[in-house]
Write an enzyme that holds these catalytic residues in place. Structure first.
Site, PDB file in Angstrom:
ATOM      1  N   TYR A   1      22.252  52.813  10.164  1.00 32.24           N
ATOM      2  CA  TYR A   1      20.998  52.098   9.761  1.00 32.24           C
ATOM      3  C   TYR A   1      19.847  52.615  10.604  1.00 32.24           C
ATOM      4  O   TYR A   1      19.506  52.227  11.854  1.00 32.24           O
ATOM      5  CB  TYR A   1      20.910  50.688   9.719  1.00 32.24           C
ATOM      6  CG  TYR A   1      21.995  50.010   8.562  1.00 32.24           C
ATOM      7  CD1 TYR A   1      22.503  50.951   7.686  1.00 32.24           C
ATOM      8  CD2 TYR A   1      22.370  48.905   8.528  1.00 32.24           C
ATOM      9  CE1 TYR A   1      23.511  50.512   6.519  1.00 32.24           C
ATOM     10  CE2 TYR A   1      23.045  48.239   7.753  1.00 32.24           C
ATOM     11  CZ  TYR A   1      23.642  49.027   6.685  1.00 32.24           C
ATOM     12  OH  TYR A   1      24.528  48.603   5.924  1.00 32.24           O
TER      13      TYR A   1
ATOM     14  N   LEU B   1      21.283  40.063  -4.259  1.00 29.83           N
ATOM     15  CA  LEU B   1      20.224  40.026  -4.961  1.00 29.83           C
ATOM     16  C   LEU B   1      19.640  41.305  -5.533  1.00 29.83           C
ATOM     17  O   LEU B   1      18.694  41.545  -6.163  1.00 29.83           O
ATOM     18  CB  LEU B   1      18.917  39.427  -4.249  1.00 29.83           C
ATOM     19  CG  LEU B   1      18.873  37.985  -3.663  1.00 29.83           C
ATOM     20  CD1 LEU B   1      17.677  37.726  -3.017  1.00 29.83           C
ATOM     21  CD2 LEU B   1      19.187  37.194  -4.957  1.00 29.83           C
TER      22      LEU B   1
ATOM     23  N   ARG C   1      19.093  44.314  -4.349  1.00 27.85           N
ATOM     24  CA  ARG C   1      18.176  44.966  -3.640  1.00 27.85           C
ATOM     25  C   ARG C   1      16.774  44.580  -3.848  1.00 27.85           C
ATOM     26  O   ARG C   1      15.858  45.300  -4.237  1.00 27.85           O
ATOM     27  CB  ARG C   1      18.134  46.602  -3.543  1.00 27.85           C
ATOM     28  CG  ARG C   1      19.641  47.207  -3.085  1.00 27.85           C
ATOM     29  CD  ARG C   1      19.849  48.422  -3.659  1.00 27.85           C
ATOM     30  NE  ARG C   1      21.292  48.714  -3.119  1.00 27.85           N
ATOM     31  CZ  ARG C   1      22.315  48.597  -3.445  1.00 27.85           C
ATOM     32  NH1 ARG C   1      22.362  47.668  -4.654  1.00 27.85           N
ATOM     33  NH2 ARG C   1      23.557  48.846  -2.883  1.00 27.85           N
ATOM     34  N   GLY C   2      16.774  43.052  -4.280  1.00 21.25           N
ATOM     35  CA  GLY C   2      15.524  42.631  -4.709  1.00 21.25           C
ATOM     36  C   GLY C   2      15.288  42.485  -6.291  1.00 21.25           C
ATOM     37  O   GLY C   2      14.445  41.780  -6.709  1.00 21.25           O
TER      38      GLY C   2
ATOM     39  N   SER D   1      15.821  39.128  -7.551  1.00 25.56           N
ATOM     40  CA  SER D   1      15.017  38.045  -6.590  1.00 25.56           C
ATOM     41  C   SER D   1      14.145  37.348  -7.354  1.00 25.56           C
ATOM     42  O   SER D   1      14.005  36.229  -6.723  1.00 25.56           O
ATOM     43  CB  SER D   1      14.663  38.788  -5.556  1.00 25.56           C
ATOM     44  OG  SER D   1      13.442  39.330  -5.806  1.00 25.56           O
TER      45      SER D   1
END
Length: 338
Positions: free
Chosen positions: A58, A211, A213-214, A217
């Site tokens: 990452y 979620l 990746r949003g 959300s």
């Protein structure tokens, strides 16, 4: 908000009911604020979150260095409660491209040496290859992790994004604490074979992408402009008609959330929690909050109680298989066992 603890499978550590996935603080979702990222990790620890998840690839090590700094600057009591889960094996190039996965025993130990240094810790709590290396039997990769456990550098074996057969082979080689895999209202592929297998073998699940990746959300809009370095700019579920279809599902979910007096994100996270509630709480959702505000919202899911009628309404609004588009572009899906 009450932070309960649960065990990652029958052989894993005690962790908080929610974990913090730190990837977005370093990579794949556009620019992040370093000071706010560290403050968010500190806030999570203060709230009782114990599980911090990262990957050595990452940001090409950036995320481990970030977590290391957050741990160094946290109060001693909070630092000591933190459990770090690390994924390894992802091969990158200087342009940020992907070159596959390396699960050779020598590579496993090499990756671990660098992770220990970047994190500033003397052991990694859960260590797992991010994706199966098709050229290396899982028995060899897990065997190398077991050797690191014998030497005190790792505490528990984990797996990530592998299918039922690989899970069985790995578990026959060494005790496996948990499987990290995507699981959400719109990513339910593990329910047919993988989840029954982990439950049969006493292996916990840490669910990422709760979620999506949003996407679910409640904060993502169809006109949002994504940066070129944002993974979602290439994700099939965020493209064209797929995006509009998926946002329609979110609006159906929003109606249920409003009736409960909670947010869409809290309903989505509470649903994942509910899937493990009748199985010894064997699912720990990872929330990918990058700010203290989003973290506070996610933690609020712990106070949401979903009754049978709520769960039925959620299933009607977002039935299994309702999402449009794969969860990764085709090239990345090739590395995912199903």
């Amino acid at each position: 908000m009450t932070m309960h603890t649960r065990t990652l499978g029958t052989t894993g550590p005690q962790v908080s009911a929610l974990g913090l996935g730190c990837m977005g603080m370093s990579a794949l979702y556009g620019e992040a604020d370093r000071a706010e990222s560290i403050a968010t990790i500190h806030a999570a620890l203060e709230a009782g979150v114990t599980l911090l998840d990262t990957g050595d690839f990452y940001g090409m090590g950036h995320n481990e260095l970030l977590i290391g700094e957050a741990l160094r600057t946290a109060p001693a009591a909070r630092r000591e409660q933190a459990l770090v889960s690390v994924k390894f094996g992802g091969l990158r190039d200087p342009d940020g491209g992907w070159s596959g996965y390396d699960g050779r025993p020598a590579a496993v130990k090499n990756f671990a040496a660098y992770s220990l240094q970047r994190l500033g810790v003397d052991h990694i709590d859960v260590y797992r290859i991010a994706r199966l290396d098709p050229a290396v039997p899982i028995e060899e990769t897990v065997g190398a992790i077991s050797e690191l456990i014998e030497k005190g550098y790792v505490r528990h074996v984990g797996l990530s994004e592998v299918g039922a057969d690989t899970i069985r082979r790995a578990a026959a080689t060494a005790p496996v604490s948990d499987l990290q895999i995507e699981y959400s209202l719109i990513s339910r592929g593990i329910e047919d074979e993988i989840l029954p297998t982990t439950r049969e073998l006493g292996i916990g699940v840490t669910a990422y992408g709760v979620l999506s990746r949003g996407l679910i959300s409640g904060h993502f809009t169809g006109d949002r402009q994504l940066a070129a370095n944002d993974f979602r700019a290439m994700s099939p579920r965020f493209q064209g008609e797929n995006l509009q279809h998926n946002l329609n599902l979110v609006e159906a979910l929003r109606k249920i959330a409003e009736q409960k007096g909670v947010s869409v994100a809290q309903i989505a996270i509470a649903w994942v929690l509910s899937r493990g509630a009748q199985h010894n709480d064997d699912i720990v959702p990872l929330v990918g909050a990058r700010t203290r505000g989003r973290l506070a919202e996610s933690l609020g899911a712990l106070d949401v109680t979903l009754e049978a009628a709520d769960l039925a309404a959620i299933e009607d609004a977002v039935p299994a298989g309702a999402a449009a588009g794969e969860r990764y572009p085709a090239a990345q899906m090739a590395h995912v066992e199903r």
